[in-house]
Motif scaffolding. Structure first.
Motif, PDB file in Angstrom:
ATOM      1  N   VAL A 126       1.621 -12.414 -31.826  1.00  0.00           N
ATOM      2  CA  VAL A 126       0.932 -12.123 -33.012  1.00  0.00           C
ATOM      3  C   VAL A 126       2.488 -12.182 -33.975  1.00  0.00           C
ATOM      4  N   MET A 127       2.115 -13.218 -35.102  1.00  0.00           N
ATOM      5  CA  MET A 127       3.168 -13.717 -35.517  1.00  0.00           C
ATOM      6  C   MET A 127       2.732 -13.868 -37.047  1.00  0.00           C
ATOM      7  N   SER A 128       3.537 -14.291 -37.942  1.00  0.00           N
ATOM      8  CA  SER A 128       3.496 -14.723 -39.338  1.00  0.00           C
ATOM      9  C   SER A 128       3.434 -16.188 -39.689  1.00  0.00           C
ATOM     10  N   PHE A 129       3.345 -16.538 -40.683  1.00  0.00           N
ATOM     11  CA  PHE A 129       3.376 -18.016 -41.095  1.00  0.00           C
ATOM     12  C   PHE A 129       4.252 -18.245 -42.234  1.00  0.00           C
ATOM     13  N   ARG A 130       5.490 -18.431 -42.001  1.00  0.00           N
ATOM     14  CA  ARG A 130       6.387 -18.474 -43.145  1.00  0.00           C
ATOM     15  C   ARG A 130       7.677 -19.550 -43.094  1.00  0.00           C
ATOM     16  N   THR A 131       7.900 -20.006 -42.027  1.00  0.00           N
ATOM     17  CA  THR A 131       9.051 -20.829 -41.891  1.00  0.00           C
ATOM     18  C   THR A 131       8.577 -22.037 -40.861  1.00  0.00           C
ATOM     19  N   ILE A 132       9.469 -23.000 -40.880  1.00  0.00           N
ATOM     20  CA  ILE A 132       9.338 -24.121 -40.168  1.00  0.00           C
ATOM     21  C   ILE A 132       9.098 -23.718 -38.626  1.00  0.00           C
ATOM     22  N   ASP A 133       9.890 -22.700 -38.268  1.00  0.00           N
ATOM     23  CA  ASP A 133       9.945 -22.363 -36.796  1.00  0.00           C
ATOM     24  C   ASP A 133       8.713 -21.666 -36.550  1.00  0.00           C
ATOM     25  N   ASP A 134       8.277 -21.224 -37.472  1.00  0.00           N
ATOM     26  CA  ASP A 134       6.779 -20.500 -37.078  1.00  0.00           C
ATOM     27  C   ASP A 134       5.712 -21.824 -36.788  1.00  0.00           C
TER      28      ASP A 134
END
Length: 699
Positions: A126-134
């Protein structure tokens, strides 16, 4: 002379944009130090979706690389998180123990994804979408898992879902509102966008509230408040952002939802400023790039001691482009007192335009499919412009593009220049007044939409130019029909339309030619068929039976139904049209084709008139040409039934008969009249039926 030290907390787009502006204005004023918690230089977060979709790499979205920092003597401290500001001692401290003094401090801490209080948010995958790591994590997950759910049907959620599709995953967008992008779009635009994205493979669950994320330690799916469930191996949360204000709050800097600033981006603490998503100005914090850049410019001029207008807030706008889908939204799209100023839907082209107004002022705009007007509309919204300043509708745009000497009313030989001149000089206000003074639209009425558009266009030109009168060039002399006369086709056709052979008692062509002042008593082989044809299509009695106009209408169809075709009778429709059109006098031979599907042996796109079966029924094209010069026909319209298709095709043929010059091919006719003008004429339901009926009556 020592320079003041400027420290920026945050290496994102807003803070670095401010630094860029400072360097451009006063490059030697400050010693600049930037702290960023990511281990990389400044990059464009807006382009993360393009990285996810495979259109760009990380290097492609870097705004300022390592060299830029070095060239401008900027000390960049990466991988450092500032956790304390001593506002009295004027220094900052990082979690790793580094301390940095400052003379001026800019907080550009940005924001973090908002994580709703849904049970199970801590589960694996479960994750967000905000950085290049995402982006990297999502790409890694796609190599093992196939089913993904995106919670949030806003701009970021849709971009994330499209990226997942590109990675080969199944993407289901879960949204708690009844339609997607509900903060930026109305229901119609949202439905068009959803249909387009569904065609690309995306799925949607709307008006769904997630109760919990299921699974033990790893996510297995979503359970909704209505009891339904969705299987998912990866869950992306994209429901909004939360300004990063904890550092400021701990340090005694005034905060509300974000860090409170004035019109010059100053906080309540001396020498400390805030800019970007972490700043709150007049009760509003912005999450879009344009407002953040506007703030950065104001702050840069303030810090450089240069005169600047205060920051008064921004009109938010958003633009989405996902695999060819263009969507634009600006300003307010709903609210008390909001009314629709312009609403235009083109189902054939797949475009939609809506402009909102309040108390006579432009307040918001939505564009789908074609966003070329976005910048202009944004300007009107930002200025709160009067609705009178709205850009012209497509008909007016076509009127503006029409050459001055182009014939608008072919029945009465009235040009655009003549109509505009009459409107200007006689102060005409209505289409009926134009008809009375110029005869334009006084016969068949097919040109009335263009007359109305020209009326509006002429008045707008005068209003925008003050008291100036539109310059209209002199009309060039027409090419004569033949050596027997100085009359051109337009003038000859107009004169013959006024001749009623029964009333004037003219028994043969010699008397007609004498009345016209012809140079030859009997005319010649060039002009006699021209006269005969113009008399026939204008309703005059035929007096020269031995001379025939073109009557060739070739109708082709494909007997072999391709695999991709639809359950229709192309041969039957072709036979019906051939029977209906046989013997009709034509300005030039006409080729017509009926194709049962895209794979047909007969191409509807390179016929004078082409009918192509489609899932919606029939697509009717006109103006194609298979030989030199090869031209692809334009789409006139879509008909649900074969009867409607036959009516529209017949109306097009009759309009060609009435307005074309003799020996003028249909493709050349479409270029002369303008395809948009022809299309608007034929899509007038009443006129369409009248034209089709006239064709039958003439045969």
């Amino acid at each position: 002379m020592s320079r003041s030290k400027l420290v920026i907390i945050g290496n994102g787009m807003a803070g670095v944009k401010c630094v860029e502006e400072i360097i451009a204005l006063e490059p030697d004023t400050y010693e600049i130090v930037i702290y960023g918690n990511e281990p990389r230089p400044n990059y464009n977060r807006i382009m993360l979706s393009k990285v996810l979709q495979g259109e760009h790499s990380l290097q492609d979205i870097i705004i300022n690389d390592w060299t830029w920092y070095a060239e401008h003597h900027i000390r960049l401290c990466i991988g450092e998180t500032v956790h304390r500001i001593d506002t009295r001692g004027k220094y900052i401290e990082t979690e790793s123990g580094l301390k940095e003094t400052y003379d001026v401090l800019i907080l550009a801490t940005g924001s973090s994804p908002f994580i709703p209080p849904i049970p199970g948010m801590d589960k694996e995958r479960v994750m967000s979408f905000r950085t290049i790591d995402d982006c990297t994590r999502m790409s890694d997950y796609s190599k093992t898992y196939r089913k993904a759910a995106v919670i949030g049907g806003g701009l970021l959620g849709l971009e994330a879902a499209r990226g997942l599709l590109h990675l080969g995953m199944e993407a289901v967008v879960v949204h708690n509102a009844p339609y997607i992008m509900n903060r930026q779009l109305d229901e119609k635009a949202a439905a068009m966008l959803q249909q387009e994205l569904e065609g690309q493979g995306m799925s949607f669950l709307l008006a769904k509230n997630t109760q919990k994320i299921t699974g033990r330690s790893q996510v297995q799916g979503l359970q909704f408040t209505d009891g339904s469930k969705l299987e998912a191996q990866v869950v992306i949360v994209a429901v909004g952002i939360r300004p990063n204000v904890d550092l400021a709050r701990r340090s005694g800097i005034a905060t509300n939802r974000a860090i409170m600033v004035d019109d010059y981006m100053r906080t309540n603490v001396s020498d400390i400023y805030a800019v970007g998503e972490c700043a709150e100005h007049r009760g509003i914090s912005y999450g879009l790039v344009a407002p953040l850049y506007e703030q950065g410019k104001v702050l840069a001029r303030t810090l450089c001691g240069q005169e600047t207008s205060e920051y008064k807030g921004s009109i938010p706008y958003s633009q989405l482009k996902v695999s060819g889908v263009d969507v634009f939204s600006a300003g307010e799209i709903s609210g008390e007192g909001m009314q629709t100023a312009i609403q235009h839907l083109d189902g054939i082209q797949g475009t939609y335009k809506k402009v909102l107004m309040q108390a006579g002022k432009v307040r918001g705009a939505i564009l789908f499919g074609d966003t070329t007007e976005g910048t202009a509309l944004l300007g009107l919204v930002q200025r709160g412009a009067d609705v009178a300043e709205l850009a012209p509708n497509p008909a007016e745009m076509a009127a503006a593009a029409l050459p001055a000497q182009e014939t608008v009313c072919a029945c009465n030989n009235v040009t655009k220049a003549a109509i505009m001149k009459a409107i200007q000089e006689q102060g005409l206000e209505t289409a009926d007044q134009v008809k009375e003074q110029t005869k334009a639209s006084g016969s068949c009425g097919g040109c009335r939409p263009m007359v109305v558009a020209l009326l509006k266009h002429t008045h707008n030109l005068k209003n925008n130019g003050g008291t100036g009168v539109v310059a209209i060039p002199d009309k060039p002399a027409p090419m004569p029909v033949c050596s027997c006369t100085d009359l051109g086709h337009a003038e000859l056709k107009g004169i013959l339309a006024d001749i009623n052979v029964l009333e004037t008692g003219l028994p043969d062509i010699s008397l007609i030619l004498q009345k016209l002042g012809w140079g030859s008593e009997l005319g010649c082989s060039v002009c006699r068929p021209v006269i005969h044809y113009y008399l026939q299509v204008s309703g005059g009695t035929m007096v020269v039976r031995e001379i025939e106009a073109h009557s060739e209408v070739q109708v082709r169809w494909d007997d072999q139904i391709p695999l991709s075709s639809y359950a229709i009778d192309a041969k039957g429709l072709a036979a019906q049209l051939r029977e209906s059109w046989i013997g009709a006098a034509m300005p030039s031979p006409v080729n017509m084709g009926v194709a049962p599907g895209p794979g047909s042996l007969v191409s509807a796109l390179v016929q004078d008139i082409g009918l192509l079966a489609s899932p919606a029924g029939w697509e009717i094209y006109a103006g194609g040409h298979a030989e030199h010069p090869v031209k692809q026909g334009g789409l006139i319209g879509v008909a649900e039934t074969e009867v409607q298709a036959a009516t529209l095709a017949s109306a097009c043929l009759q309009w060609y008969r009435q307005t074309a010059w003799y020996d003028e091919p249909l493709w050349a006719w479409t270029e002369r009249l303008g395809f948009m003008s022809i299309r608007e004429t034929l899509l007038d339901d009443q006129l369409q039926k009248e034209l089709a009926a006239t064709l039958q009556a003439d045969i």
